[in-house]
Motif scaffolding. Structure first.
Motif, short mmCIF file in Angstrom:
data_model
loop_
_atom_site.label_atom_id
_atom_site.label_comp_id
_atom_site.label_asym_id
_atom_site.label_seq_id
_atom_site.Cartn_x
_atom_site.Cartn_y
_atom_site.Cartn_z
N UNK A 83 0.85 -1.19 0.00
CA UNK A 83 0.00 0.00 0.00
C UNK A 83 0.89 1.23 0.00
N UNK A 84 0.37 2.31 -0.56
CA UNK A 84 1.10 3.57 -0.59
C UNK A 84 0.90 4.31 0.72
N UNK A 85 1.99 4.85 1.25
CA UNK A 85 1.95 5.72 2.43
C UNK A 85 2.89 6.90 2.15
N UNK A 86 2.85 7.89 2.99
CA UNK A 86 3.83 8.97 2.93
C UNK A 86 4.77 8.83 4.11
N UNK A 87 6.02 9.13 3.87
CA UNK A 87 7.04 9.17 4.92
C UNK A 87 7.71 10.53 4.84
N UNK A 129 8.42 10.42 10.17
CA UNK A 129 7.02 10.28 10.57
C UNK A 129 6.28 9.61 9.43
N UNK A 130 5.48 8.59 9.77
CA UNK A 130 4.63 7.96 8.77
C UNK A 130 3.33 8.73 8.72
N UNK A 131 2.87 9.00 7.49
CA UNK A 131 1.67 9.82 7.29
C UNK A 131 0.76 9.13 6.29
N UNK A 132 -0.52 9.50 6.26
CA UNK A 132 -1.42 8.93 5.26
C UNK A 132 -0.96 9.33 3.86
#
Length: 123
Positions: free
Chosen positions: A51-55, A117-120
């Motif tokens: 799945x795609x996430x933002x870091x 930080x992991x972000x949506x």
């Protein structure tokens, strides 16, 4: 969720989990102060079934950087992913495979510490 500091072991695990951001996208670059810069990537997370996430990485104690303008930022080649290095006294983030020589990359940030930080996912 606040920015988490990275150690050598957590860095290794994170980079493997996001496949060094290969084929990812740079979402934003935001100076927070004269010595702190945040850069946000959209990446695939192996631990979440790709799945795609933002870091978002935050480099503090910035003492050298080679940045690009916003219109060039999104066109940087991410096929080699990112290089992130951490020693007791320094931290480096570069676009591309530049282990041991981050300051030779077309885009790099050198500082004293790095966190993430992991972000949506931001479409």
């Amino acid at each position: 969720m606040p920015v988490k500091p990275l150690s050598a072991s957590t860095l290794k695990n994170l980079l493997e989990r996001i496949d060094f951001a290969r084929q990812g996208e740079i979402r934003s670059l935001a100076p927070q102060s004269s010595t702190s810069i945040e850069i946000r990537f959209s990446v695939q997370d192996i631990a979440r079934g790709y799945d795609w996430i933002d870091v978002m990485f935050r480099i503090d104690g910035v003492n050298d950087a080679k940045l690009v303008s916003d219109n060039v930022l999104r066109s940087l080649d991410m096929s080699e992913g990112i290089t992130v290095e951490l020693t007791p006294n320094s931290a480096a983030l570069a676009i591309g495979s530049y282990f041991g020589r981050a300051n030779e990359a077309l885009f790099y940030i050198l500082g004293t510490s790095i966190g993430y930080e992991e972000l949506p996912f931001s479409a």
